[in-house]
Write a protein that holds these residues in place. Sequence first.
Motif, PDB file in Angstrom:
ATOM      1  N   LYS A 248      -2.162   1.419  -4.592  1.00  0.00           N
ATOM      2  CA  LYS A 248      -2.001  -0.267  -4.547  1.00  0.00           C
ATOM      3  C   LYS A 248      -0.282  -1.097  -5.217  1.00  0.00           C
ATOM      4  O   LYS A 248      -0.896  -1.011  -6.317  1.00  0.00           O
ATOM      5  N   GLY A 249      -0.375  -2.283  -4.735  1.00  0.00           N
ATOM      6  CA  GLY A 249       0.985  -3.191  -6.025  1.00  0.00           C
ATOM      7  C   GLY A 249      -0.272  -3.757  -6.485  1.00  0.00           C
ATOM      8  O   GLY A 249      -0.910  -4.128  -6.065  1.00  0.00           O
ATOM      9  N   LYS A 250       0.264  -4.254  -7.621  1.00  0.00           N
ATOM     10  CA  LYS A 250      -0.328  -5.139  -8.979  1.00  0.00           C
ATOM     11  C   LYS A 250       0.231  -6.455  -8.776  1.00  0.00           C
ATOM     12  O   LYS A 250      -0.518  -8.138  -9.022  1.00  0.00           O
ATOM     13  N   VAL A 251       1.132  -6.368  -7.598  1.00  0.00           N
ATOM     14  CA  VAL A 251       1.902  -8.180  -7.287  1.00  0.00           C
ATOM     15  C   VAL A 251       2.451  -7.315  -6.056  1.00  0.00           C
ATOM     16  O   VAL A 251       2.589  -7.110  -4.876  1.00  0.00           O
ATOM     17  N   SER A 252       2.150  -9.318  -5.453  1.00  0.00           N
ATOM     18  CA  SER A 252       2.021  -9.203  -3.653  1.00  0.00           C
ATOM     19  C   SER A 252       4.282  -9.526  -3.487  1.00  0.00           C
ATOM     20  O   SER A 252       4.661 -10.030  -5.109  1.00  0.00           O
TER      21      SER A 252
ATOM     22  N   TYR B 164      -2.093  -4.995   8.761  1.00  0.00           N
ATOM     23  CA  TYR B 164      -3.018  -5.014   7.632  1.00  0.00           C
ATOM     24  C   TYR B 164      -2.163  -5.213   6.309  1.00  0.00           C
ATOM     25  O   TYR B 164      -2.863  -5.887   5.637  1.00  0.00           O
ATOM     26  N   GLY B 165      -0.908  -5.246   5.943  1.00  0.00           N
ATOM     27  CA  GLY B 165      -0.084  -5.017   4.980  1.00  0.00           C
ATOM     28  C   GLY B 165       0.382  -4.104   4.922  1.00  0.00           C
ATOM     29  O   GLY B 165       0.983  -3.062   5.272  1.00  0.00           O
ATOM     30  N   PRO B 166       2.018  -4.881   3.806  1.00  0.00           N
ATOM     31  CA  PRO B 166       3.289  -3.581   3.848  1.00  0.00           C
ATOM     32  C   PRO B 166       2.622  -2.420   3.321  1.00  0.00           C
ATOM     33  O   PRO B 166       1.804  -2.016   2.249  1.00  0.00           O
TER      34      PRO B 166
ATOM     35  N   LYS C 165       0.616  -1.566   0.211  1.00  0.00           N
ATOM     36  CA  LYS C 165       0.459   0.583   0.065  1.00  0.00           C
ATOM     37  C   LYS C 165       0.913   1.248   0.021  1.00  0.00           C
ATOM     38  O   LYS C 165       2.086   1.150   0.467  1.00  0.00           O
ATOM     39  N   TYR C 166       0.887   2.098  -0.544  1.00  0.00           N
ATOM     40  CA  TYR C 166       1.393   3.282  -1.068  1.00  0.00           C
ATOM     41  C   TYR C 166       0.718   4.706   0.144  1.00  0.00           C
ATOM     42  O   TYR C 166      -0.649   4.918  -0.694  1.00  0.00           O
ATOM     43  N   ARG C 167       1.340   5.632   1.006  1.00  0.00           N
ATOM     44  CA  ARG C 167       0.202   6.494   1.268  1.00  0.00           C
ATOM     45  C   ARG C 167       1.221   7.513   1.576  1.00  0.00           C
ATOM     46  O   ARG C 167       2.174   7.956   1.632  1.00  0.00           O
TER      47      ARG C 167
ATOM     48  N   SER D 237       2.795   9.694   4.309  1.00  0.00           N
ATOM     49  CA  SER D 237       2.319  10.145   5.613  1.00  0.00           C
ATOM     50  C   SER D 237       2.886  11.510   5.955  1.00  0.00           C
ATOM     51  O   SER D 237       3.518  11.496   7.275  1.00  0.00           O
ATOM     52  N   ASP D 238       3.456  12.388   5.091  1.00  0.00           N
ATOM     53  CA  ASP D 238       3.680  14.002   5.767  1.00  0.00           C
ATOM     54  C   ASP D 238       2.528  14.796   5.980  1.00  0.00           C
ATOM     55  O   ASP D 238       2.625  16.484   6.380  1.00  0.00           O
ATOM     56  N   LEU D 239       0.887  14.126   6.292  1.00  0.00           N
ATOM     57  CA  LEU D 239      -0.280  15.192   6.742  1.00  0.00           C
ATOM     58  C   LEU D 239      -0.432  14.665   8.101  1.00  0.00           C
ATOM     59  O   LEU D 239       0.132  13.251   8.704  1.00  0.00           O
ATOM     60  N   PRO D 240      -1.137  15.243   8.862  1.00  0.00           N
ATOM     61  CA  PRO D 240      -1.530  15.031  10.645  1.00  0.00           C
ATOM     62  C   PRO D 240      -2.118  13.206  10.489  1.00  0.00           C
ATOM     63  O   PRO D 240      -2.825  12.490  10.793  1.00  0.00           O
ATOM     64  N   HIS D 241      -2.978  12.872   9.106  1.00  0.00           N
ATOM     65  CA  HIS D 241      -3.422  12.068   9.084  1.00  0.00           C
ATOM     66  C   HIS D 241      -3.189  11.460   7.823  1.00  0.00           C
ATOM     67  O   HIS D 241      -3.410  11.938   6.641  1.00  0.00           O
ATOM     68  N   GLY D 242      -2.858  10.099   7.259  1.00  0.00           N
ATOM     69  CA  GLY D 242      -2.350   9.385   6.493  1.00  0.00           C
ATOM     70  C   GLY D 242      -3.428   8.953   5.004  1.00  0.00           C
ATOM     71  O   GLY D 242      -4.468   8.861   6.412  1.00  0.00           O
ATOM     72  N   ILE D 243      -2.541   8.909   3.687  1.00  0.00           N
ATOM     73  CA  ILE D 243      -3.605   8.938   3.419  1.00  0.00           C
ATOM     74  C   ILE D 243      -3.828   8.376   2.004  1.00  0.00           C
ATOM     75  O   ILE D 243      -1.979   7.991   1.401  1.00  0.00           O
ATOM     76  N   GLN D 244      -4.208   6.789   1.749  1.00  0.00           N
ATOM     77  CA  GLN D 244      -3.569   5.997   0.845  1.00  0.00           C
ATOM     78  C   GLN D 244      -4.023   6.251  -0.345  1.00  0.00           C
ATOM     79  O   GLN D 244      -4.307   6.877  -0.509  1.00  0.00           O
ATOM     80  N   ILE D 245      -2.358   6.270  -1.326  1.00  0.00           N
ATOM     81  CA  ILE D 245      -2.449   6.804  -3.491  1.00  0.00           C
ATOM     82  C   ILE D 245      -2.593   5.702  -4.043  1.00  0.00           C
ATOM     83  O   ILE D 245      -2.600   6.618  -5.115  1.00  0.00           O
TER      84      ILE D 245
END
Length: 227
Positions: A96-100, A225-227, A82-84, A86-94
Amino acid sequence: MVEKLNVAIVGGGISGLAFAIALSKNASNVAVEIYEAASSFSTVGAGIGMWPRVWEIMEAYELAEALGRQQVATPGIDGLFKYRRSDLPHGIQIGKGKVSMKSYHRADFLRVLLEHVPSHYKTHFSKRLATYDDDPEQESVTLRFTDGTSATCDVLVGTDGIKSVVRQTMYTRFAEKAQREGAPAEEVQKLLDHTQATWSGEQVYRHILTREDLEKSFPDHPSLYGP
């Protein structure tokens, strides 16, 4: 009878051991000797992430079954990054990877490699390389170690890390040769610049903490819950 090609691998980390295993699968007429600076193979390290392309190589090396028993798996985690922000007061997911990705502890991964390095390959510990001689008129490379001993090989493979003596020696010799041949000073300096690893301009801060401690302080943390 054709003599075996003598390959010296300087550095007994993951790269050196993986290379030794690769040779055993694809070049049977090769004699391999591994020279490790430490007194034993190091198991220091934390986690290793393995993407699908690398896993295909592990399968080709016939390591998949052994690695499968060592994989770190946590129920409820799919392995997709998951790409987020995290430079904000509340992290925002932007995104998700296509492969595990498969996860391993470095010590477990190294142990699997060690178990699959052929027993007839020779390993020498406490052998820190000082320099090597690669005279074009000679048919072999001479390795010189800090303990005063030496060895010879047909092919030298440097897997001796970020402070690689193999790299330092090689580029120093390239620069000396270029200077003798009258190359411009900037060309000689460019070769010398490669003798030491150079900071890329990026840095990563790493720290290890237990899942239990993270759950206690941040029960909804995305990393649970995930990397």
